[in-house]
Design a protein around this motif. Structure first.
Motif, PDB file in Angstrom:
ATOM      1  N   GLY B  40       6.056  14.829  15.081  1.00  0.00           N
ATOM      2  CA  GLY B  40       6.156  15.225  13.676  1.00  0.00           C
ATOM      3  C   GLY B  40       7.513  14.885  13.099  1.00  0.00           C
ATOM      4  O   GLY B  40       8.445  14.585  13.830  1.00  0.00           O
ATOM      5  N   GLU B  41       7.596  14.926  11.768  1.00  0.00           N
ATOM      6  CA  GLU B  41       8.873  14.671  11.104  1.00  0.00           C
ATOM      7  C   GLU B  41       9.728  15.930  11.153  1.00  0.00           C
ATOM      8  O   GLU B  41       9.229  17.015  11.425  1.00  0.00           O
ATOM      9  CB  GLU B  41       8.623  14.327   9.629  1.00  0.00           C
ATOM     10  N   SER B  42      11.011  15.774  10.808  1.00  0.00           N
ATOM     11  CA  SER B  42      11.835  16.984  10.746  1.00  0.00           C
ATOM     12  C   SER B  42      11.308  17.831   9.592  1.00  0.00           C
ATOM     13  O   SER B  42      10.944  17.320   8.545  1.00  0.00           O
ATOM     14  CB  SER B  42      13.304  16.627  10.550  1.00  0.00           C
ATOM     15  N   LEU B 251       2.408   7.266   9.825  1.00  0.00           N
ATOM     16  CA  LEU B 251       3.545   7.359  10.760  1.00  0.00           C
ATOM     17  C   LEU B 251       3.617   6.103  11.626  1.00  0.00           C
ATOM     18  O   LEU B 251       4.690   5.554  11.868  1.00  0.00           O
ATOM     19  CB  LEU B 251       3.350   8.558  11.684  1.00  0.00           C
ATOM     20  N   ALA B 254       4.956   3.192   9.740  1.00  0.00           N
ATOM     21  CA  ALA B 254       6.361   3.303   9.334  1.00  0.00           C
ATOM     22  C   ALA B 254       7.297   2.721  10.380  1.00  0.00           C
ATOM     23  O   ALA B 254       8.408   2.299  10.086  1.00  0.00           O
ATOM     24  CB  ALA B 254       6.718   4.766   9.083  1.00  0.00           C
ATOM     25  N   PRO B 265       7.020   2.360   4.425  1.00  0.00           N
ATOM     26  CA  PRO B 265       7.396   3.754   4.183  1.00  0.00           C
ATOM     27  C   PRO B 265       6.218   4.591   3.717  1.00  0.00           C
ATOM     28  O   PRO B 265       5.282   4.080   3.113  1.00  0.00           O
ATOM     29  CB  PRO B 265       8.467   3.650   3.096  1.00  0.00           C
ATOM     30  N   ILE B 266       6.287   5.906   4.036  1.00  0.00           N
ATOM     31  CA  ILE B 266       5.313   6.853   3.502  1.00  0.00           C
ATOM     32  C   ILE B 266       5.894   7.377   2.198  1.00  0.00           C
ATOM     33  O   ILE B 266       7.013   7.864   2.181  1.00  0.00           O
ATOM     34  CB  ILE B 266       5.095   8.045   4.452  1.00  0.00           C
ATOM     35  N   GLY B 267       5.151   7.268   1.121  1.00  0.00           N
ATOM     36  CA  GLY B 267       5.665   7.764  -0.154  1.00  0.00           C
ATOM     37  C   GLY B 267       5.751   9.283  -0.156  1.00  0.00           C
ATOM     38  O   GLY B 267       5.053   9.954   0.593  1.00  0.00           O
ATOM     39  N   GLY B 268       6.630   9.811  -0.972  1.00  0.00           N
ATOM     40  CA  GLY B 268       6.719  11.257  -1.148  1.00  0.00           C
ATOM     41  C   GLY B 268       7.368  11.967   0.011  1.00  0.00           C
ATOM     42  O   GLY B 268       7.910  11.348   0.924  1.00  0.00           O
ATOM     43  N   ARG B 269       7.326  13.297  -0.021  1.00  0.00           N
ATOM     44  CA  ARG B 269       7.967  14.114   1.013  1.00  0.00           C
ATOM     45  C   ARG B 269       7.016  15.190   1.487  1.00  0.00           C
ATOM     46  O   ARG B 269       6.084  15.567   0.782  1.00  0.00           O
ATOM     47  CB  ARG B 269       9.204  14.804   0.443  1.00  0.00           C
ATOM     48  N   ARG B 285       0.433  13.130  -0.588  1.00  0.00           N
ATOM     49  CA  ARG B 285       0.947  11.811  -0.216  1.00  0.00           C
ATOM     50  C   ARG B 285      -0.162  10.892   0.267  1.00  0.00           C
ATOM     51  O   ARG B 285       0.108   9.778   0.716  1.00  0.00           O
ATOM     52  CB  ARG B 285       1.956  11.962   0.927  1.00  0.00           C
TER      53      ARG B 285
END
Lengths: 272, 319, 271
Positions: B40-42, B251, B254, B265-269, B285
């Motif tokens: 997972g992302e931070s 992911l 990316a 890139p994955i758009g958004g957050r 997203r």
């Protein structure tokens, strides 16, 4: 103009390990050993190597934050050796948390490289923030209020606001998540196209450099051990260290990736 | 009996502006000697998940659900019982070995500390420490037990950290981004060592990472965590073959590859855990999202091969 | 909770001290040079809440006037100490090498001389006086601030944001003023509060010994020194100046501690 934008000639840096007694320092250790290369205007060069390879020292000598013990840095036809941040040259650091002054607002950070011409300042800062995909409203915030990716965008905006011709990128994405890495790299490359920037991208990860650079320099133990076009070096690595760096990029397929790790199990790489 | 069995794990952190919902119903399990990567992302909650498994969640955190380690419930058993559990059952390798090692204590003493606390004599504990350090590639003949952490490189310090865990003879090793702070080549060496040990000692391995490729190389099973939910999980081969959840797929895209691919890139957050929208957290997203996704959270639906996806519009095989 | 209490208590005591000093500068219940031997050593009474001293002067008036002197001497000494010490410390941190060595060895030298001895030497050369006390205390403060500023600035010299300042075209002075000073200022302020307490105490000691404030100026230290013969006869003549010194020193120390907790540079951690 026809000549190279940047020429690095025999750049050498030695450190004396500090000693507890004055005047009794040990023998100097060479961390950067006669590094030479050239960079054409608008070119992107990758420098790869592990920690201790001298790649960060090379960058610091290149932008004049360190004074080399020997060698020259010639930028746009002018000898700028030891000159701090010669006009037209900028740098983006690895850890945006460390490279942004924690007590200054974003707008002040981004505007710092601008000379005092007050009137345009605000406009230029807003433009730079917009270019890196940030809402100009973040100008009023402090660095700790932003995410890691946003902070690195701020650092990039600061590097670009004074319209440099060359930007040194010292591990610009290695402190970031994979997904954010892709965002920042894509941003860096769209900016390069728009402004015709030359980049020197420093990384320990070949995969980051492979996609985006035209030429590649491999460093180990303070020396350049291999150099060539990126495609060439990746396809036919000559130096064993380059091969190790290639092997360290794990393939995406689970079976292939597991097999790849086997290689690191049998012959443990140096330094690990 | 499973080595680790987590059911409906929720973790809320108290905050002045209302609770921060970090984990929102996590299920996972590891069989004895098995391995699982949590990707997972931070901000997804993966580090907090690792800490919670060891009972190291922040003071005042509200933990609900069930964590069974070797069949024994760990939620709500109190600090002392949890400490005992850590001693014999579960150990953790942290991201930054600098922070986790005591700078003024020799590596030998630090590695011997676990066995000492189990009641081993000084000599026996020291012998065990030497053995553990040799196992991680720091042969006491070349790297004496009385070196201090600052005399070692980053990769070597991480090996000491692993030896320290090894000396406690855990049944489950939790490794939170064990190689993120290291160079690429050193990373590969440490990962190879971790997998080697997990297989050789029959230890279970729970690896937390932001890099899908590390998961591919290391574990039999993988769970993708997004905003406190597991959105996709299953055998690593099956998950990678299909990349069914749009987030897993994004992911994967990316990640830059040597061939010049990837880097999309994955758009958004990711939504902030302070303010989570209803429905699927990835919907804002997601290119496939529709009104239903924005209204309700899709359940984690398992297929025949144990591959489960929490998505109303998953990618099929080969699409 | 206890920390917040320290901050408020320290802040309260210090504010009270400053207000008393300001008031004492413009108004006291009695003139402080109103000697009235008939009224000497009177115990506290409604007319003289803190009693009178051996010369029949109103103790409350003397204490109020003395607050100003004490605070002024202490503040001037600390300001001078910080004014010289902080730039020296920053210079040492950013220049390194010979400059660093010189500043640090001079600091050692200055610290090796007790403030009292320095004051006695200055008094012996130029005669005792307020300035003498200020200079002696300041000399003791310079190395304290130099060392602190150096040790706070040293880890910042290699920080990326400082290097980024150079890359933005600033010279060393610009980088220090814009990036380093604001980041070390909070801890320097904390130290200043604590040094103020030390300086207050030093001023009292010097004046007690007759090396500081000279008559007819009022000073808590001198009040103690001159009154000690009458301690048995009328304890209040030493009790009140002593209490004033203790409360002021304690207030400043508590304020310093409280500030330290408040200004803790939490911004550094933001993740």
């Amino acid at each position: 103009m026809t000549g190279p934008l940047l020429r690095i000639e025999g750049l050498t840096k030695r450190y004396r390990p500090p000693s507890p007694l004055p005047f009794l320092n040990g023998p100097p250790r060479t961390v950067l050993d006669a590094a030479s290369f050239t960079l054409a205007p608008g070119e992107a060069l990758g420098i790869v190597g592990g920690s201790g390879s001298g790649k960060s020292t090379l960058a610091l000598c290149g932008v004049g934050l360190l004074r080399p013990d020997a060698g020259r840095v010639v930028f746009a036809g002018r000898d700028v050796t030891g000159e701090r941040a010669p006009p037209g040259m900028q740098m983006v650091f690895q850890d945006p948390k460390a490279s942004l002054d924690p007590r200054r607002r974003i707008a002040a950070i981004v505007g710092e490289p601008l000379r005092p011409a007050k009137g345009e300042r605000e406009g230029l800062v807003a433009e730079a923030l917009g270019e890196v995909g940030l809402d100009p409203a973040v100008g009023g915030r402090l660095p700790h209020e932003l995410s890691g990716g946003q902070r690195q965008r701020v650092a990039i905006a600061r590097a670009l606001v004074a319209r440099p011709r060359l930007v040194w990128l010292d591990e610009p994405v290695s402190a970031l998540d994979v997904s954010v890495q892709a965002q920042v790299l894509a941003l860096l490359w769209s900016l390069r196209e728009r402004h015709g920037l030359a980049y020197i991208l420093i990384s320990h990860d070949l995969a980051v450099v492979a996609r985006t650079t035209e030429r590649l320099v491999v460093m180990e133990g303070g020396r350049i051990v291999e150099a060539g076009t990126t495609a060439e070096v990746l396809a036919r690595p000559c130096h064993p260290y380059t091969q190790t760096l290639l092997d360290a990029v794990l393939p995406f397929d689970p079976k292939a990736a597991k097999a790849r790790l086997e290689r690191f199990r049998r012959d443990r790489p140096r330094g690990a | 009996m499973s080595l680790l069995e987590v059911r409906g794990l929720r973790l809320d952190l108290p905050a002045p502006s209302g609770a921060i919902r970090v984990l929102r119903g996590v299920d996972l399990s590891i069989e004895p000697g098995g391995s699982l990567a949590v990707v997972g992302e931070s901000g997804a909650g993966k580090s907090m998940l690792a800490l919670t498994l060891l009972g190291l969640q922040p003071e005042g955190a509200d933990v609900r659900g069930s964590i069974r380690l070797l069949g024994r419930e760990c939620v709500g058993i109190g600090d002392r019982a949890m400490r005992r559990m850590r001693g014999g059952g579960i150990a953790m390798v942290f991201q930054e070995p600098q922070g986790a090692l005591n700078p003024v204590m020799t590596i030998g003493r630090q590695v011997a500390e676990g066995p000492r606390r189990r009641g081993l004599g000084r000599g026996a504990a020291r012998a065990l420490a030497g053995e553990a350090l040799a196992r991680v590639g720091l042969d006491p003949a070349r790297y004496p037990l009385d070196l201090y952490p600052h005399q070692l490189s980053g990769g070597q310090r991480q090996r000491v950290m692993i030896a320290l865990c090894l000396a406690m003879r855990p049944k489950l090793l939790v490794a939170d981004e064990p190689t993120t702070a290291l160079d690429a080549t050193v990373q590969a060496g440490v990962l190879a060592l971790l997998r080697d040990l997990a297989e050789g000692e029959g230890m279970g391995l729970l690896l937390v990472t932001h890099d899908l490729a590390v998961a591919a190389a290391m574990t039999e099973r993988v769970a993708v965590l997004y905003a406190g939910h597991i959105v996709e999980t299953g055998p690593t081969a099956a998950v990678f073959a299909r990349l069914a959840h749009p987030y897993t797929r994004a992911l994967a895209a990316a990640r830059p590859g040597l061939d010049g691919g990837g880097g999309v890139p994955i758009g958004g957050r990711m939504p902030s855990p302070r303010n989570v929208p209803p429905g699927c957290p990835f919907a804002p997203r997601c290119p496939r999202a529709d009104d239903r996704c924005r209204a309700e959270m899709p359940p984690l639906a398992a297929g025949a091969d144990g591959h489960a996806v929490a998505c109303f519009h998953p990618h099929g095989r080969g699409t | 909770m206890a920390r917040r209490l320290a901050f408020w208590l320290g802040g309260g005591l210090t504010s009270a001290l400053v207000l008393t000093a300001l008031l004492g500068a413009v108004w006291t219940p009695y003139p402080i040079d109103a000697v009235a031997v008939v009224e000497r050593l009177q115990a506290p009474s409604p007319l003289h809440p803190f009693g009178t001293d051996q010369l029949g002067r109103d103790m409350l008036s003397l204490l109020m006037a003395g607050a100003g002197t004490s605070l002024l001497v202490a503040a001037a000494a600390v300001a001078a100490g910080a004014g010289f010490g902080v730039p020296l410390g920053l210079l040492a941190a950013f220049r390194g090498g010979v400059a660093d060595e010189a500043v640090m060895r001079l600091s050692d030298l200055a610290l090796a001389f007790p403030a009292l001895l320095t004051a006695a030497m200055i008094a012996a050369t130029y005669g005792p006086g307020v300035l003498d006390a200020v200079v002696a205390i300041a000399i003791f403060n310079v190395p304290v601030f130099a060392r602190l500023a150096r040790s706070l600035a040293l880890p910042l010299t290699g920080r990326a944001f400082v290097q980024a300042g150079y890359l933005a075209g600033k010279d060393a002075l610009g980088v220090v003023v814009v990036h380093v000073l604001p980041n070390v200022a909070s801890l320097l302020v904390v130290q200043a509060a604590i040094q103020l307490a030390f300086a207050l105490l030093a001023e009292a000691s010097l004046s007690y010994l007759g090396l500081g404030v000279q008559p007819p100026g009022a000073s808590w230290g001198r009040m103690l020194g001159e009154a000690q013969t009458y301690m048995r006869l009328a304890p209040h003549v030493v009790l009140f100046p002593g209490l004033a010194i203790v409360l002021a020193v304690m207030g400043l120390n508590l304020l310093g501690d409280g500030l330290r907790d408040r200004l803790d540079p939490r911004l550094w951690e933001g993740s």
